[in-house]
Design a protein around this motif. Structure first.
Motif, PDB file in Angstrom:
ATOM      1  N   THR A  72      12.485  -2.633 -20.487  1.00 21.05           N
ATOM      2  CA  THR A  72      11.982  -2.376 -21.830  1.00 21.05           C
ATOM      3  C   THR A  72      10.861  -3.347 -22.195  1.00 21.05           C
ATOM      4  O   THR A  72       9.846  -2.952 -22.787  1.00 21.05           O
ATOM      5  CB  THR A  72      13.126  -2.490 -22.854  1.00 21.05           C
ATOM      6  N   ARG A  73      11.028  -4.618 -21.855  1.00 19.60           N
ATOM      7  CA  ARG A  73       9.984  -5.595 -22.162  1.00 19.60           C
ATOM      8  C   ARG A  73       8.682  -5.247 -21.437  1.00 19.60           C
ATOM      9  O   ARG A  73       7.595  -5.356 -22.002  1.00 19.60           O
ATOM     10  CB  ARG A  73      10.447  -7.007 -21.773  1.00 19.60           C
ATOM     11  N   ILE A  74       8.783  -4.829 -20.174  1.00 18.90           N
ATOM     12  CA  ILE A  74       7.583  -4.437 -19.433  1.00 18.90           C
ATOM     13  C   ILE A  74       6.926  -3.231 -20.096  1.00 18.90           C
ATOM     14  O   ILE A  74       5.698  -3.169 -20.234  1.00 18.90           O
ATOM     15  CB  ILE A  74       7.928  -4.117 -17.964  1.00 18.90           C
ATOM     16  N   ALA A  75       7.753  -2.255 -20.510  1.00 20.02           N
ATOM     17  CA  ALA A  75       7.207  -1.063 -21.161  1.00 20.02           C
ATOM     18  C   ALA A  75       6.472  -1.416 -22.444  1.00 20.02           C
ATOM     19  O   ALA A  75       5.434  -0.811 -22.766  1.00 20.02           O
ATOM     20  CB  ALA A  75       8.335  -0.070 -21.450  1.00 20.02           C
ATOM     21  N   GLU A  76       6.975  -2.392 -23.185  1.00 17.67           N
ATOM     22  CA  GLU A  76       6.398  -2.724 -24.492  1.00 17.67           C
ATOM     23  C   GLU A  76       5.313  -3.794 -24.424  1.00 17.67           C
ATOM     24  O   GLU A  76       4.387  -3.785 -25.238  1.00 17.67           O
ATOM     25  CB  GLU A  76       7.518  -3.181 -25.427  1.00 17.67           C
ATOM     26  N   GLU A  77       5.428  -4.714 -23.476  1.00 14.47           N
ATOM     27  CA  GLU A  77       4.493  -5.848 -23.452  1.00 14.47           C
ATOM     28  C   GLU A  77       3.704  -5.972 -22.156  1.00 14.47           C
ATOM     29  O   GLU A  77       2.763  -6.773 -22.083  1.00 14.47           O
ATOM     30  CB  GLU A  77       5.277  -7.151 -23.687  1.00 14.47           C
ATOM     31  N   GLY A  78       4.072  -5.214 -21.134  1.00 18.39           N
ATOM     32  CA  GLY A  78       3.400  -5.343 -19.847  1.00 18.39           C
ATOM     33  C   GLY A  78       3.979  -6.486 -19.028  1.00 18.39           C
ATOM     34  O   GLY A  78       4.959  -7.130 -19.404  1.00 18.39           O
ATOM     35  N   PRO A 101       9.294   1.604 -16.204  1.00 19.86           N
ATOM     36  CA  PRO A 101       8.718   1.159 -17.481  1.00 19.86           C
ATOM     37  C   PRO A 101       7.475   1.940 -17.879  1.00 19.86           C
ATOM     38  O   PRO A 101       7.214   2.118 -19.070  1.00 19.86           O
ATOM     39  CB  PRO A 101       8.403  -0.319 -17.242  1.00 19.86           C
ATOM     40  N   ALA A 102       6.711   2.429 -16.902  1.00 19.76           N
ATOM     41  CA  ALA A 102       5.545   3.250 -17.233  1.00 19.76           C
ATOM     42  C   ALA A 102       5.991   4.558 -17.894  1.00 19.76           C
ATOM     43  O   ALA A 102       5.373   5.020 -18.868  1.00 19.76           O
ATOM     44  CB  ALA A 102       4.731   3.542 -15.978  1.00 19.76           C
ATOM     45  N   LEU A 103       7.045   5.158 -17.377  1.00 22.45           N
ATOM     46  CA  LEU A 103       7.572   6.385 -17.993  1.00 22.45           C
ATOM     47  C   LEU A 103       8.146   6.100 -19.372  1.00 22.45           C
ATOM     48  O   LEU A 103       7.966   6.902 -20.302  1.00 22.45           O
ATOM     49  CB  LEU A 103       8.638   6.998 -17.084  1.00 22.45           C
ATOM     50  N   GLU A 104       8.828   4.972 -19.518  1.00 23.30           N
ATOM     51  CA  GLU A 104       9.357   4.602 -20.831  1.00 23.30           C
ATOM     52  C   GLU A 104       8.221   4.443 -21.840  1.00 23.30           C
ATOM     53  O   GLU A 104       8.324   4.924 -22.980  1.00 23.30           O
ATOM     54  CB  GLU A 104      10.145   3.295 -20.722  1.00 23.30           C
ATOM     55  N   ARG A 105       7.154   3.800 -21.431  1.00 24.62           N
ATOM     56  CA  ARG A 105       6.011   3.592 -22.325  1.00 24.62           C
ATOM     57  C   ARG A 105       5.388   4.927 -22.708  1.00 24.62           C
ATOM     58  O   ARG A 105       5.077   5.180 -23.885  1.00 24.62           O
ATOM     59  CB  ARG A 105       4.971   2.697 -21.655  1.00 24.62           C
ATOM     60  N   ALA A 106       5.212   5.808 -21.730  1.00 27.26           N
ATOM     61  CA  ALA A 106       4.577   7.101 -22.005  1.00 27.26           C
ATOM     62  C   ALA A 106       5.435   7.951 -22.931  1.00 27.26           C
ATOM     63  O   ALA A 106       4.924   8.567 -23.885  1.00 27.26           O
ATOM     64  CB  ALA A 106       4.323   7.832 -20.682  1.00 27.26           C
ATOM     65  N   ILE A 107       6.731   8.005 -22.677  1.00 28.28           N
ATOM     66  CA  ILE A 107       7.613   8.826 -23.499  1.00 28.28           C
ATOM     67  C   ILE A 107       7.705   8.284 -24.918  1.00 28.28           C
ATOM     68  O   ILE A 107       7.671   9.042 -25.898  1.00 28.28           O
ATOM     69  CB  ILE A 107       9.012   8.913 -22.856  1.00 28.28           C
ATOM     70  N   SER A 108       7.821   6.962 -25.050  1.00 24.78           N
ATOM     71  CA  SER A 108       7.909   6.381 -26.395  1.00 24.78           C
ATOM     72  C   SER A 108       6.612   6.558 -27.165  1.00 24.78           C
ATOM     73  O   SER A 108       6.621   6.635 -28.400  1.00 24.78           O
ATOM     74  CB  SER A 108       8.273   4.900 -26.309  1.00 24.78           C
ATOM     75  N   ALA A 109       5.492   6.656 -26.448  1.00 29.68           N
ATOM     76  CA  ALA A 109       4.208   6.884 -27.112  1.00 29.68           C
ATOM     77  C   ALA A 109       4.073   8.323 -27.605  1.00 29.68           C
ATOM     78  O   ALA A 109       3.396   8.575 -28.598  1.00 29.68           O
ATOM     79  CB  ALA A 109       3.059   6.545 -26.163  1.00 29.68           C
ATOM     80  N   MET A 110       4.733   9.251 -26.941  1.00 36.46           N
ATOM     81  CA  MET A 110       4.589  10.667 -27.275  1.00 36.46           C
ATOM     82  C   MET A 110       5.731  11.199 -28.141  1.00 36.46           C
ATOM     83  O   MET A 110       5.646  12.322 -28.642  1.00 36.46           O
ATOM     84  CB  MET A 110       4.502  11.499 -25.987  1.00 36.46           C
ATOM     85  N   THR A 111       6.788  10.405 -28.294  1.00 34.00           N
ATOM     86  CA  THR A 111       7.962  10.845 -29.047  1.00 34.00           C
ATOM     87  C   THR A 111       8.404   9.742 -30.001  1.00 34.00           C
ATOM     88  O   THR A 111       7.921   8.614 -29.916  1.00 34.00           O
ATOM     89  CB  THR A 111       9.130  11.185 -28.091  1.00 34.00           C
ATOM     90  N   PRO A 112       9.353  10.026 -30.865  1.00 35.32           N
ATOM     91  CA  PRO A 112       9.882   8.974 -31.753  1.00 35.32           C
ATOM     92  C   PRO A 112      10.831   8.005 -31.046  1.00 35.32           C
ATOM     93  O   PRO A 112      11.317   7.056 -31.669  1.00 35.32           O
ATOM     94  CB  PRO A 112      10.634   9.762 -32.838  1.00 35.32           C
ATOM     95  N   LEU A 113      11.119   8.222 -29.782  1.00 37.23           N
ATOM     96  CA  LEU A 113      12.083   7.403 -29.067  1.00 37.23           C
ATOM     97  C   LEU A 113      11.564   5.991 -28.831  1.00 37.23           C
ATOM     98  O   LEU A 113      10.391   5.794 -28.518  1.00 37.23           O
ATOM     99  CB  LEU A 113      12.428   8.032 -27.714  1.00 37.23           C
ATOM    100  N   SER A 115      11.529   2.519 -26.496  1.00 33.31           N
ATOM    101  CA  SER A 115      11.399   2.398 -25.045  1.00 33.31           C
ATOM    102  C   SER A 115      12.751   2.454 -24.349  1.00 33.31           C
ATOM    103  O   SER A 115      12.907   3.118 -23.314  1.00 33.31           O
ATOM    104  CB  SER A 115      10.682   1.097 -24.693  1.00 33.31           C
ATOM    105  N   ALA A 116      13.744   1.750 -24.911  1.00 36.54           N
ATOM    106  CA  ALA A 116      15.068   1.742 -24.291  1.00 36.54           C
ATOM    107  C   ALA A 116      15.680   3.143 -24.275  1.00 36.54           C
ATOM    108  O   ALA A 116      16.281   3.565 -23.280  1.00 36.54           O
ATOM    109  CB  ALA A 116      15.988   0.777 -25.028  1.00 36.54           C
ATOM    110  N   ASP A 117      15.521   3.887 -25.368  1.00 38.89           N
ATOM    111  CA  ASP A 117      16.054   5.248 -25.415  1.00 38.89           C
ATOM    112  C   ASP A 117      15.289   6.174 -24.477  1.00 38.89           C
ATOM    113  O   ASP A 117      15.861   7.109 -23.905  1.00 38.89           O
ATOM    114  CB  ASP A 117      15.993   5.780 -26.841  1.00 38.89           C
TER     115      ASP A 117
END
Length: 395
Positions: A72-78, A101-113, A115-117
């Motif tokens: 999650t930290r990587i998805a949010e902060e790199g 983490p790349a998928l988490e970042r992309a999904i959270s950017a496109m949805t209300p979810l 990063s962890a969700d």
């Protein structure tokens, strides 16, 4: 390889394309996917009941502890976060491969979810994709009933709850299963792409590369076909070249980022990880065997013995060489690595070929008996998974 390409869930036609539509293949796999989904649902229900009594949040246990926090930290902060522990250990997030983490970042950017969700969503979806790929391999080699049994067996592993966590095991196993299946059925570009993506997911992605390369060697070496490969088998060569690029690309990037050719391995060393041929693990088991009550050491010894017995059974079962190469590589990398030994069961989750001898044996039983065995294993797995996640150490 040619025989395998002409049998199974989605054989190749004379033009090299799948002769069965994806929709038909999905319908064929539907019972396996429903049964696998049932094992995951059972695990979540038991975890929720256990959490209610323990006053712990199942959501937090699945998405916001241990490795999932690093993803999650990587998805949010790199990349770039490093933790210095009092004992001198240095934990850098460069140890974690980037695809999840790349998928988490992309999904959270496109949805209300959050990063962890998003990580939970990826794991849940990829668990089903992995079960489909595992079914496809079992169906290809031994028929539909073995494929179904194999997919359910993978879901009822004692640590199967990890398949529902915001970890990378489900994503990796999905890519690995379909990469091996593609190699077995001579879909070379798909095999190379899955191997490359698996190499961006976990260090053990090298095992998928091994499967693709072994399959390619079996295709090229007989009769000196490699001499005409450039002219007639360019998709095969492209798959062979593509397969290791994910793993090599990330290791090379870490080397550049750290300014050291051995940068990635230095990062792993900071976590206490590395490959020592199993010496540290053997020492750990030995230490448990010389101190009462000896139960832990004996249990581990029996577990390792069972894994080795299954590996021998896989060879005697005459599994295709690419499948043996993949399963063997996962087993060796899991058992012969040093590090946190409590995570070894989790590291073996992608080793689904080891379950094939059991699946063949169970498929020979009457359907009711097979269902009883798998159902009992599923319940035991759900209870153990809840107990495991409520413990103090990471899976």
């Amino acid at each position: 390889m040619t025989d395998l390409a002409q049998a199974g869930t989605a054989p190749l036609g004379d033009d090299g394309r799948p002769s069965r539509a994806a929709g038909s293949a999905l319908r064929r796999a539907a019972p396996a996917l429903l049964a696998h989904a049932g094992t995951r649902l059972l695990g979540l229900v038991v975890l929720a009941i256990w959490g209610a009594f323990a006053d712990k949040s199942p959501h937090q246990l699945l998405s916001a502890r241990w490795d999932s926090l690093w993803y999650t930290r990587i998805a949010e902060e790199g990349y770039g976060y490093t933790l210095h522990l009092p004992d001198g250990a240095v934990h850098s997030n460069l140890a974690f491969f980037p695809l999840l983490p790349a998928l988490e970042r992309a999904i959270s950017a496109m949805t209300p979810l959050a990063s962890a969700d998003a990580g939970l969503l990826v794991s849940g979806a990829m668990s089903l994709v992995a079960a489909w790929g595992i079914f496809a391999i079992g169906d290809l080699l031994h028929g539909r009933r073995v494929g179904l049994t194999l997919a359910v067996l993978w879901g009822v592993l004692p640590v199967g709850i990890v398949q529902s966590m915001a970890y990378s095991e489900s994503l990796f196993t999905a890519l690995a299963a379909w990469g091996v299946y593609a190699a077995l059925t001579r879909r070379w570009l798909w095999a190379g792409l899955c191997a490359a993506l698996a190499g961006l997911t976990r260090p053990v992605g090298a095992a998928v590369v091994a499967a693709v390369w072994v399959a390619a060697a079996m295709e090229l070496l007989p009769g000196g076909r490699w001499r005409q490969a450039w002219r007639h088998d360019r998709s095969l060569l492209a798959g062979v070249v593509l397969a290791p690029l994910g793993w090599l690309g990330y290791v090379a990037w870490v080397a550049f980022r750290t300014g050291s050719a051995t940068g990635y391995f230095d990062v792993q060393s900071g976590w206490g990880n590395g490959f020592d041929g199993g010496l540290a693990f053997a020492g750990f088991i030995g230490g448990l065997l010389i101190e009462p009550p000896f139960v832990g050491g004996l249990g581990l010894l029996l577990g390792v013995g069972a894994l080795l017995w299954l590996a021998v059974r896989c060879v005697r079962q005459r599994q295709p060489l690419p499948l043996l190469a993949y399963g063997g590589a996962v087993l060796v990398l899991a058992l012969a690595a040093k590090g946190y030994f409590g995570s070894k069961p989790r590291l073996l989750i992608p080793a689904f070929p080891l379950l094939l001898p059991i699946a063949v044996a169970l498929a020979r039983l009457r359907p009711m008996r097979t269902a009883l065995v798998l159902g009992s294993a599923g319940l035991a797995s759900a209870v153990y998974g809840a107990f495991w996640l409520h413990g103090s150490g990471p899976p």
